[in-house]
Design a protein around this motif. Structure first.
Motif, PDB file in Angstrom:
ATOM      1  N   UNK A 245       0.806  -1.225   0.000  1.00  0.00           N
ATOM      2  CA  UNK A 245       0.000   0.000   0.000  1.00  0.00           C
ATOM      3  C   UNK A 245       0.835   1.269   0.000  1.00  0.00           C
ATOM      4  N   UNK A 246       1.926   1.246  -0.736  1.00  0.00           N
ATOM      5  CA  UNK A 246       2.742   2.436  -0.890  1.00  0.00           C
ATOM      6  C   UNK A 246       4.072   2.102  -1.535  1.00  0.00           C
ATOM      7  N   UNK A 247       4.752   3.118  -2.039  1.00  0.00           N
ATOM      8  CA  UNK A 247       6.087   2.940  -2.607  1.00  0.00           C
ATOM      9  C   UNK A 247       7.082   2.978  -1.456  1.00  0.00           C
ATOM     10  N   UNK A 248       7.246   1.840  -0.783  1.00  0.00           N
ATOM     11  CA  UNK A 248       8.009   1.810   0.454  1.00  0.00           C
ATOM     12  C   UNK A 248       8.909   0.580   0.524  1.00  0.00           C
ATOM     13  N   UNK A 249       9.567   0.437   1.647  1.00  0.00           N
ATOM     14  CA  UNK A 249      10.542  -0.640   1.805  1.00  0.00           C
ATOM     15  C   UNK A 249       9.882  -2.014   1.825  1.00  0.00           C
ATOM     16  N   UNK A 250       8.657  -2.108   2.357  1.00  0.00           N
ATOM     17  CA  UNK A 250       7.982  -3.403   2.377  1.00  0.00           C
ATOM     18  C   UNK A 250       7.641  -3.835   0.957  1.00  0.00           C
ATOM     19  N   UNK A 251       7.276  -2.908   0.102  1.00  0.00           N
ATOM     20  CA  UNK A 251       7.051  -3.228  -1.307  1.00  0.00           C
ATOM     21  C   UNK A 251       8.333  -3.784  -1.937  1.00  0.00           C
ATOM     22  N   UNK A 252       9.479  -3.203  -1.563  1.00  0.00           N
ATOM     23  CA  UNK A 252      10.758  -3.703  -2.055  1.00  0.00           C
ATOM     24  C   UNK A 252      11.037  -5.119  -1.582  1.00  0.00           C
TER      25      UNK A 252
END
Length: 434
Positions: A245-252
C-alpha cells in the motif's frame, strides 16, 4: 484501524499518530495506480492466456471468454456491493461482513484517502483481486459449463463468498480473522485458496468432461500458456508489491521474495519432472512459476531470502503432487488444475507464513508472533484462517452454484455442444481461421 493504514503508520513518520489527518502522497498514489493496472493485466491477459493454451483447440475462445467475462462481471459486482461488504462498517455483523452502507460506493467522495492515496484507487486495486479470484475457479470447469451459468455464478459468488472472506481476513478491527491476528500479505487465503477450492467444488458439481480421463485432451498451445505465465509473473509485482500500500521498503521486500520464490519454484518443478518423467517440459516450468507465485503471496512481506526459498521450493512440490498424484488418486476432473496449484500452494503459503515470518514488528501488523513472539500461536492462527476460509468457500460455492444453475436452466452444456466445442456452439467463432 484498517490494515493498509496500519502499514502506513509503521512506515511514514507523518502518520505516526492515527489521529493525524492523512495527506496524499503522490509517490504512493502513482505506485498504487500502477499496481492496480498490473493486477488487471493478470486476468484478461495473463490468466486468460495461461488457461486458454492448456485447453483443447475447440474450446480456446470459450476459456478466454470465461476469464474475461469473469473479470468484467466481478468488478461490477464489486462496485455494486462487494466493496461495501468487504471493507465497510458491518456494525453488529462486523465479524463476518462489512455491511451495506457503501453500496455503489455511496458515502465515498472522490477526494477521500485510504492512508496516503485516494480511496477510489484502493477500491479499484481490491476489485482486481476480487476479479482474478473467481476467474481462477473457471479453470476447473472449462469445456462443459454454460457461459450464461458461469456469468451468473460470478456475479453472485463475488458478493456472497468473496466479499465476506475478504472482510474476515482484511476487514480491520472487529473482523473475525483480522482480530485473531491472521497474516495474509496479499491473498493466500483470500484469493488462491478461495478460488482454487471453489474450482474443485464446481468440478465435482458440474461433473467430468465426456471421455475424461480415457480420451487424450491435449493443450492447444503450450506457448500461449508459457506467455500467460510470464504475464502473470509480471503482473504479480502489482499483486504483492501493491499490497504494501505504498512505494516503500515493504514493497521492495515483496519484490525480492516474489521473484526469488518464483524462480526457485520453477526450477524445482523442472527438476522433479526430470527425475520422475525423464523430460523437463515447458508446461511444467510454467506451472512451477504459478505455483511459486501463489505460495509466496501470503508471505511476501513477512519473510526473508531463506523463507522465500523454502516457500517457493516446497510450494512447487506440493502443487506438483496435487497435479500429478492427488488428482489421479481422487479422480476429479479439475481441467486446468486450479485446485492443485492455487489451493494447495496457497494453503502451504498461508501455513508457512506462521512458521517463517520474521519476528520484526515493522513488518508484522498483528498476531501472536508480533504481540509476544509466540510462533506456535501464530501458526495456530494461520491454521484457523485456512479452516474458516475452506469451510466458508465450500458451503458458499455449493449454494451459489445451485442458485446460478436454477436461474439458467441447468449448468452443463448438452452433449452435442460439448462434442462440437464451445467456441463454435456458444460463440460462433474459431480461434484460428486458416
Amino acid at each position: 484501524m484498517k490494515r493498509w493504514l496500519k502499514i502506513a503508520v509503521l512506515l511514514l513518520p507523518s502518520l505516526a499518530l492515527a489521529e493525524e489527518a492523512p495527506t496524499l502522497d503522490s509517490g504512493d498514489t502513482a505506485w498504487m495506480m500502477m499496481s492496480a493496472a498490473l493486477v488487471l493485466l493478470m486476468t484478461p491477459a495473463g490468466l486468460a492466456l495461461f488457461y486458454a493454451g492448456m485447453t483443447r483447440s475447440k474450446n480456446v475462445l470459450n476459456t478466454y471468454a470465461m476469464v474475461l467475462g469473469a473479470f468484467a462481471v466481478a468488478f461490477i459486482a464489486w462496485i455494486a456491493a462487494g466493496y461495501s461488504m468487504a471493507f465497510g462498517d458491518g456494525g453488529s455483523l462486523q465479524s463476518y461482513i462489512g455491511g451495506f452502507g457503501n453500496m455503489f460506493l455511496s458515502g465515498i467522495n472522490w477526494n477521500d484517502l485510504s492512508g496516503t492515496y485516494p480511496t477510489y484507487v484502493f477500491v479499484v486495486f481490491q476489485g482486481t483481486f476480487a476479479a482474478i479470484t473467481v476467474a481462477i475457479a473457471s479453470g476447473s470447469v472449462i469445456e462443459r459449463i454454460k457461459f450464461s451459468t458461469w456469468l451468473v455464478f460470478v456475479a453472485i459468488w463475488t458478493i456472497v463468498v468473496y466479499a465476506p472472506i475478504t472482510h474476515m481476513v482484511w476487514g480491520g478491527d472487529g473482523a473475525l480473522l483480522f482480530d485473531a491476528g491472521a497474516l495474509d500479505f496479499a491473498g493466500g487465503t483470500v484469493v488462491h485458496m478461495n478460488g482454487g477450492l471453489a474450482g474443485l467444488v464446481l468440478a465435482y458439481l458440474v461433473g467430468k468432461r465426456n471421455g475424461y480421463p480415457k480420451t487424450a485432451m491435449k493443450p492447444m498451445s503450450v506457448m500461449l500458456t508459457a506467455l500467460g505465465a510470464a504475464l502473470l509473473w509480471f503482473g504479480w509485482y502489482g499483486f504483492n508489491g501493491g499490497s504494501a500500500f505504498g512505494a516503500n521498503a515493504i514493497a521492495g521486500l515483496a519484490y525480492l521474495t516474489t521473484t526469488l520464490a518464483t524462480a526457485v519454484a520453477a526450477i524445482t518443478w523442472i527438476v522433479i519432472e526430470w527425475l520422475v518423467f525423464k523430460k523437463p517440459t515447458l508446461l511444467g516450468a510454467a506451472s512451477g512459476v504459478v505455483a511459486g507465485l501463489v505460495a509466496i503471496t501470503p508471505a511476501a512481506g513477512f519473510v526473508d531470502v531463506t523463507g522465500a526459498i523454502i516457500v517457493g521450493s516446497v510450494g512447487s512440490i506440493v502443487a506438483f503432487y496435487g497435479v500429478a498424484v492427488l488428482k489421479k488418486k481422487l479422480g476429479y476432473d479439475d481441467s486446468l488444475d486450479a485446485f492443485g496449484i492455487h489451493f494447495l500452494a496457497g494453503l502451504w503459503g498461508a501455513l508457512a507464513t506462521g512458521l517463517l515470518a520474521l519476528k520484526d514488528n515493522n513488518l508484522l501488523w498483528d498476531g501472536p508472533l508480533k504481540a509476544s513472539g509466540d510462533r506456535m500461536g501464530q501458526f495456530l492462527v494461520q491454521l484457523e484462517s485456512v479452516v474458516v476460509v475452506g469451510i466458508f468457500t465450500l458451503v458458499g460455492t455449493v449454494v451459489v452454484y445451485y442458485i446460478a444453475s436454477a436461474l439458467t436452466g441447468g449448468a452443463r452444456v448438452d452433449e452435442e455442444t460439448e462434442q462440437v466445442g464451445l467456441d463454435e456452439a456458444t460463440h460462433g467463432e474459431k480461434s484460428l481461421n486458416l
